[in-house]
Design a protein around this motif. Structure first.
Motif, mmCIF file in Angstrom:
data_model
loop_
_atom_site.group_PDB
_atom_site.id
_atom_site.type_symbol
_atom_site.label_atom_id
_atom_site.label_comp_id
_atom_site.label_asym_id
_atom_site.label_seq_id
_atom_site.Cartn_x
_atom_site.Cartn_y
_atom_site.Cartn_z
ATOM 1 N N SER A 137 0.825 -1.216 0.000
ATOM 2 C CA SER A 137 0.000 0.000 0.000
ATOM 3 C C SER A 137 0.853 1.256 0.000
ATOM 4 O O SER A 137 0.545 2.219 -0.708
ATOM 5 N N ARG A 138 1.897 1.268 0.813
ATOM 6 C CA ARG A 138 2.735 2.466 0.889
ATOM 7 C C ARG A 138 3.352 2.777 -0.476
ATOM 8 O O ARG A 138 3.368 3.923 -0.920
ATOM 9 N N TYR A 187 0.843 6.704 -6.821
ATOM 10 C CA TYR A 187 -0.293 7.587 -7.100
ATOM 11 C C TYR A 187 0.125 9.056 -6.995
ATOM 12 O O TYR A 187 -0.257 9.883 -7.823
ATOM 13 N N SER A 188 0.910 9.360 -5.983
ATOM 14 C CA SER A 188 1.380 10.739 -5.812
ATOM 15 C C SER A 188 2.261 11.160 -6.989
ATOM 16 O O SER A 188 2.132 12.274 -7.509
ATOM 17 N N HIS A 226 -3.718 12.223 -6.564
ATOM 18 C CA HIS A 226 -3.283 12.706 -5.257
ATOM 19 C C HIS A 226 -4.261 12.291 -4.165
ATOM 20 O O HIS A 226 -3.844 11.936 -3.050
ATOM 21 N N LYS A 227 -5.545 12.315 -4.447
ATOM 22 C CA LYS A 227 -6.537 11.900 -3.450
ATOM 23 C C LYS A 227 -6.389 10.410 -3.127
ATOM 24 O O LYS A 227 -6.536 10.013 -1.975
ATOM 25 N N LYS A 228 -6.102 9.595 -4.135
ATOM 26 C CA LYS A 228 -5.871 8.164 -3.887
ATOM 27 C C LYS A 228 -4.654 7.984 -2.970
ATOM 28 O O LYS A 228 -4.683 7.176 -2.053
ATOM 29 N N SER A 229 -3.624 8.752 -3.236
ATOM 30 C CA SER A 229 -2.425 8.702 -2.406
ATOM 31 C C SER A 229 -2.739 9.143 -0.976
ATOM 32 O O SER A 229 -2.295 8.525 -0.006
ATOM 33 N N LEU A 230 -3.517 10.207 -0.855
ATOM 34 C CA LEU A 230 -3.901 10.731 0.454
ATOM 35 C C LEU A 230 -4.719 9.709 1.240
ATOM 36 O O LEU A 230 -4.499 9.518 2.445
ATOM 37 N N GLN A 231 -5.635 9.018 0.579
ATOM 38 C CA GLN A 231 -6.445 7.993 1.239
ATOM 39 C C GLN A 231 -5.569 6.887 1.812
ATOM 40 O O GLN A 231 -5.789 6.430 2.932
ATOM 41 N N VAL A 241 0.708 12.275 4.998
ATOM 42 C CA VAL A 241 -0.534 13.017 4.760
ATOM 43 C C VAL A 241 -0.207 14.493 4.573
ATOM 44 O O VAL A 241 -0.716 15.142 3.652
ATOM 45 N N ALA A 242 0.650 15.025 5.425
ATOM 46 C CA ALA A 242 1.029 16.439 5.329
ATOM 47 C C ALA A 242 1.751 16.735 4.014
ATOM 48 O O ALA A 242 1.464 17.745 3.356
#
Length: 171
Positions: free
Chosen positions: A61-62, A68-69, A88-93, A104-105
């Protein structure tokens, strides 16, 4: 960049010979990042997508979050902001799910920069403000400086000159 590509391709070949898919994904990401630096975005996407496929196979996952980012960044530079935001949202999730507050930051910082590129300075500030307290907590000087400077740039575009100057000077 040429030298970096040589080394990343060597790393990729070695990891393929060893059938080490984790290190293959790392080498593919390195290659993709070099292609971002030399503005060969289609090539960058190709390597990031190959890395993403390996991370899916590895159930990492990481690693998928990083891919994704990276894809989000490529789309940002291509001015394909909807696609950039999607990745980016997928990465953030993923970062939130894994509990990586520092990631997250950093992703919020990156989304803020994407909105700045798009010209949506208020939305950019929103994401940069989300990143700021965590970056301070983790004493992430590089990202903290980047975030403050970009907040200042946004404030100048929003005609908040005093706040903008203070942010830039802090950054």
């Amino acid at each position: 960049e040429k030298e970096a590509l040589v080394h990343y391709y060597q790393a990729l070949k070695l990891s393929e010979d060893l059938e080490d898919t984790k290190r293959m994904a790392m080498a593919l990401n390195g290659i993709g990042n070099v292609f971002i630096n030399i503005e060969k975005y289609e090539d960058a996407k190709k390597y990031f997508k190959l890395a993403l496929n390996l991370e899916r196979i590895n159930n990492n996952s990481r690693g998928m979050g990083y891919d994704y980012s990276n894809l989000g960044e490529v789309y940002m530079f291509e001015k394909k902001y909807d696609s950039s935001y999607f990745y980016h949202k997928k990465s953030l999730q993923i970062a939130k799910k894994l509990g990586y507050k520092d990631n997250v930051a950093i992703i919020n910082n990156t989304i803020g920069i994407m909105f700045q590129h798009k010209g949506d300075y208020a939305k950019s500030l929103e994401y940069l403000n989300k990143a700021l307290p965590v970056l301070k907590e983790f004493k992430s000087k590089r990202y903290l400086s980047n975030t403050l400077t970009n907040m200042g740039i946004n404030r100048i575009y929003l005609k908040q000159y005093d706040k903008g100057e203070k942010n830039i000077l802090k950054g």
